[in-house]
Structures are given as C-alpha cells and as structure tokens.
Design a protein around this motif. Structure first.
Motif, PDB file in Angstrom:
ATOM      1  N   GLN A  21       0.824  -1.215   0.000  1.00 30.89           N
ATOM      2  CA  GLN A  21       0.000   0.000   0.000  1.00 30.89           C
ATOM      3  C   GLN A  21       0.856   1.263   0.000  1.00 30.89           C
ATOM      4  O   GLN A  21       0.563   2.233  -0.699  1.00 30.89           O
ATOM      5  CB  GLN A  21      -0.934  -0.009   1.220  1.00 30.89           C
ATOM      6  CG  GLN A  21      -1.954   1.118   1.231  1.00 30.89           C
ATOM      7  CD  GLN A  21      -2.874   1.042   2.437  1.00 30.89           C
ATOM      8  OE1 GLN A  21      -2.733   0.152   3.292  1.00 30.89           O
ATOM      9  NE2 GLN A  21      -3.813   1.967   2.524  1.00 30.89           N
ATOM     10  N   GLN A  24       2.438   1.791  -3.470  1.00 27.72           N
ATOM     11  CA  GLN A  24       1.409   2.220  -4.417  1.00 27.72           C
ATOM     12  C   GLN A  24       1.080   3.702  -4.250  1.00 27.72           C
ATOM     13  O   GLN A  24       0.989   4.447  -5.233  1.00 27.72           O
ATOM     14  CB  GLN A  24       0.138   1.391  -4.227  1.00 27.72           C
ATOM     15  CG  GLN A  24       0.233  -0.032  -4.731  1.00 27.72           C
ATOM     16  CD  GLN A  24      -1.014  -0.849  -4.406  1.00 27.72           C
ATOM     17  OE1 GLN A  24      -1.777  -0.512  -3.500  1.00 27.72           O
ATOM     18  NE2 GLN A  24      -1.214  -1.926  -5.145  1.00 27.72           N
ATOM     19  N   GLU A  25       0.893   4.139  -3.008  1.00 25.70           N
ATOM     20  CA  GLU A  25       0.511   5.526  -2.769  1.00 25.70           C
ATOM     21  C   GLU A  25       1.625   6.490  -3.163  1.00 25.70           C
ATOM     22  O   GLU A  25       1.372   7.528  -3.790  1.00 25.70           O
ATOM     23  CB  GLU A  25       0.133   5.735  -1.306  1.00 25.70           C
ATOM     24  CG  GLU A  25      -0.283   7.174  -1.009  1.00 25.70           C
ATOM     25  CD  GLU A  25      -0.916   7.366   0.359  1.00 25.70           C
ATOM     26  OE1 GLU A  25      -0.944   8.521   0.830  1.00 25.70           O
ATOM     27  OE2 GLU A  25      -1.378   6.371   0.952  1.00 25.70           O
ATOM     28  N   GLN A 136      -4.470   3.864   8.598  1.00 30.92           N
ATOM     29  CA  GLN A 136      -3.487   3.959   7.515  1.00 30.92           C
ATOM     30  C   GLN A 136      -2.079   3.727   8.061  1.00 30.92           C
ATOM     31  O   GLN A 136      -1.235   4.630   8.067  1.00 30.92           O
ATOM     32  CB  GLN A 136      -3.580   5.329   6.833  1.00 30.92           C
ATOM     33  CG  GLN A 136      -4.923   5.575   6.154  1.00 30.92           C
ATOM     34  CD  GLN A 136      -4.962   6.909   5.420  1.00 30.92           C
ATOM     35  OE1 GLN A 136      -4.486   7.919   5.918  1.00 30.92           O
ATOM     36  NE2 GLN A 136      -5.517   6.893   4.230  1.00 30.92           N
ATOM     37  N   HIS A 138       0.425   2.268   6.879  1.00 31.56           N
ATOM     38  CA  HIS A 138       1.535   2.348   5.926  1.00 31.56           C
ATOM     39  C   HIS A 138       2.247   3.696   5.982  1.00 31.56           C
ATOM     40  O   HIS A 138       3.426   3.797   5.637  1.00 31.56           O
ATOM     41  CB  HIS A 138       1.021   2.088   4.504  1.00 31.56           C
ATOM     42  CG  HIS A 138       0.078   3.134   3.981  1.00 31.56           C
ATOM     43  ND1 HIS A 138      -1.240   3.213   4.388  1.00 31.56           N
ATOM     44  CD2 HIS A 138       0.263   4.148   3.104  1.00 31.56           C
ATOM     45  CE1 HIS A 138      -1.830   4.219   3.762  1.00 31.56           C
ATOM     46  NE2 HIS A 138      -0.944   4.804   2.987  1.00 31.56           N
TER      47      HIS A 138
END
Length: 326
Positions: A21, A24-25, A136, A138
């Motif tokens: 994640q 990806q972000e 969140q 990550h």
C-alpha cells in the motif's frame, strides 16, 4: 527467544501488505506531481517479496534485518536523460520527508579513469498529520526511491541479475566486459542531453512543450497510443486561439485545468474514451488523443474562438463530438 532473522521474516510476512500500500501511494503521488513539474518519467513500484527479504538478510549476514533492510517498499523513477535528474530530485525533496539520500550520479574528480553505475537513492516517508490515522498504518513506514536515467536503468536491470547475484559466478573477464557497458551508458546520456539542448532551441520547441504537457496529463487517464500528426495539427489550432502571453503560460494553464477538472475528465474518459464501445465503433476519435486535454480546456470559456480556428483547418465533426460530452 525467536532468532532476529526469523522474527523479521514472520513480521514481514504479516505486514507485507502494508508496504504494498505504501509503495502504491507514493508511486501514484509521484506520477501526479510529475505533471506539475513537467517531468517525463516512468514510475514503477513494488514491495519486496518475503523470499527476497530473507535472502538479503542471509547473504549480508544482517543481525537486525527489519531495521537494516531499507527497500521493503520500493519506488523507481526512470527519466529520459541526465538533464531531468535534478528536476526529479527536487520533486522528491519538496514533497516527501527525506530521511537520507545517497547521491552518486557523477564521477569524483579523481575517478576519471573509472566506470561506475550512477546511484541516486532516497529513503522517504509520507508527511503525517499531528495525529496519525490508525487506519493507515503504511504512512508510518519509509520507502526507498531509486532515481535513474533510461540508459542506467537498462544497465542496472541486467547487472542486478548477472553481477550482484553470488550464484552467477561469472568469470572476471566477462564481469569486466559488462562493467564496460557503463561507458555506453555515459555516452548515451551525454548525447541525449545534447540533443535535448538542441531541440530546446528549435522553432517548434514550444509546440512540443505543450504536446508533452497534454500527453503527461492524458496518460493519467488513458493508456493508448495515438496519432502524433493529428496531435500536432490540433495543438497548433488550439495555440492559434491565444495571444503570445497566453501561449507562454499555457502549460501551467493546462496543469491548473487538469487539477480543477480531474473528476469530470476522468468520468468522460471512462465513459467515452479509448476503452469504451463508442470509441471502438469509431466515435469520439479525439478522446483517444492527448490534445483532447487542451481542447476541453478551450471549450471551457473559449469555445467560439476554438470553433472559428478549427473550422479552417480540421474536420468539424471531430470537435463537435467533444462539445457533446464536455
């Protein structure tokens, strides 16, 4: 007590999805930021697989793998040539929390007789609010970002498997030959930069700049190839609707328009763009073209000027299709 290597393996096996994640972000943020920076680049990402994580710990004899392996999440930015490296570095430093960096993009004064792979790495984190969101997790971890030119990326991809894997066992003369390819990397990057400098001085450089900006924005919505001749003609028509001052600001105007209208543009390309049945049946041809970004911008407040200029040079039906969905 669990051995540190085994403890790290178990923890990474459980938490790997968090690093997926994170990568990806960060990659998506860089893609969007590159539009603003007018940076032509390819951005890829990955989370290290568990097997590679353990292998790295074993090969390097790490005693604290969890804290000593920095590339659990990784993002790679590949730019066209060395002249774009500084722009990419600025993008990273201004938009992320840089924990540390390793900048080794040029030879030192006493290394002129050596060939080296240029390494530019950043260890970064997303900026977090004062009270982090527990949903969140990550955002609490860091990510390695590699920055390369297209030529150095080609060499590095080869060398990663052939030169840096202990199981390869290449003879010294073969290893030296592979390192010798670095000379071609240096020549390639230097000659591409020289060509870009010449292009920057050409008479149609500004037209190319606007086309590049349209393309960067367009490829955040679509993935198809396009007719470059139609693009050049269409963008020339768009630019003819502006005075010199407006033309000079137009790349920035396109950036602002894309930010402001991103949701609406996304809906249009999803519904009528190159993957739609309508497009496959021959409708909305310009939605398969990057200049559609500029055309939509002109249709928002300057439609009459565009219509007048368009009628003299291009088929009216192409523009009418976009007017129906704008």
């Amino acid at each position: 007590m669990t051995e540190p290597r085994e403890e790290a393996r178990l923890r990474f096996s459980e938490d790997r999805h968090v690093f997926v994640q994170l990568a990806q972000e960060i990659a998506q943020r860089i893609r969007v930021l590159s539009i603003d920076a007018r940076l032509d680049c390819t951005v890829t990402h990955r989370a290290k697989d568990v097997g590679s994580f353990v292998k790295k710990a074993v090969i390097r004899g790490l005693t604290d793998p969890w804290n000593e392996i920095y590339d659990k999440a990784g993002v790679r930015i590949v730019v066209r040539h060395s002249g774009d490296l500084a722009t990419a570095e600025t993008l990273i430093r201004e938009n992320f929390q840089v924990l540390w960096s390793s900048l080794d993009e040029s030879p030192k004064e006493d290394d002129e007789d050596r060939l080296r792979y240029p390494r530019i790495h950043f260890q970064i984190k997303l900026y977090q609010p004062t009270n982090p969101d527990p949903t969140q997790p990550h955002k609490g971890y860091d990510c390695e970002v590699q920055l390369r030119t297209a030529a150095s990326d080609l060499w590095a991809s080869m060398s990663h498997k052939l030169l840096y894997k202990p199981s390869s066992g290449l003879p010294k003369d073969v290893r030296r030959s592979l390192y010798g390819l670095l000379a071609l990397v240096e020549v390639y990057d230097r000659e591409v930069q020289r060509a870009m400098d010449i292009i920057g001085e050409s008479s149609d450089h500004f037209l190319n700049t606007v086309i590049d900006q349209c393309e960067r924005i367009y490829y955040t919505f679509c993935t198809n190839a396009y007719n470059s001749e139609l693009t050049r003609e269409s963008v020339a028509v768009v630019l003819s609707t502006m005075n010199v001052d407006q033309q000079a600001r137009y790349p920035e105007m396109l950036e602002e328009f894309a930010k402001r209208e991103r949701y609406r543009l996304s809906e249009i390309y999803d519904r009528y763009g190159s993957t739609s049945e309508a497009y496959k049946n021959g409708l909305f041809v310009l939605l398969g073209q990057p200049e559609s970004i500029a055309i939509f911008e002109r249709l928002t407040g300057h439609s009459m000027l565009l219509e007048h200029a368009w009628q003299a040079r291009l088929p009216e039906g192409l523009l009418e299709e976009l007017q129906r969905v704008a």
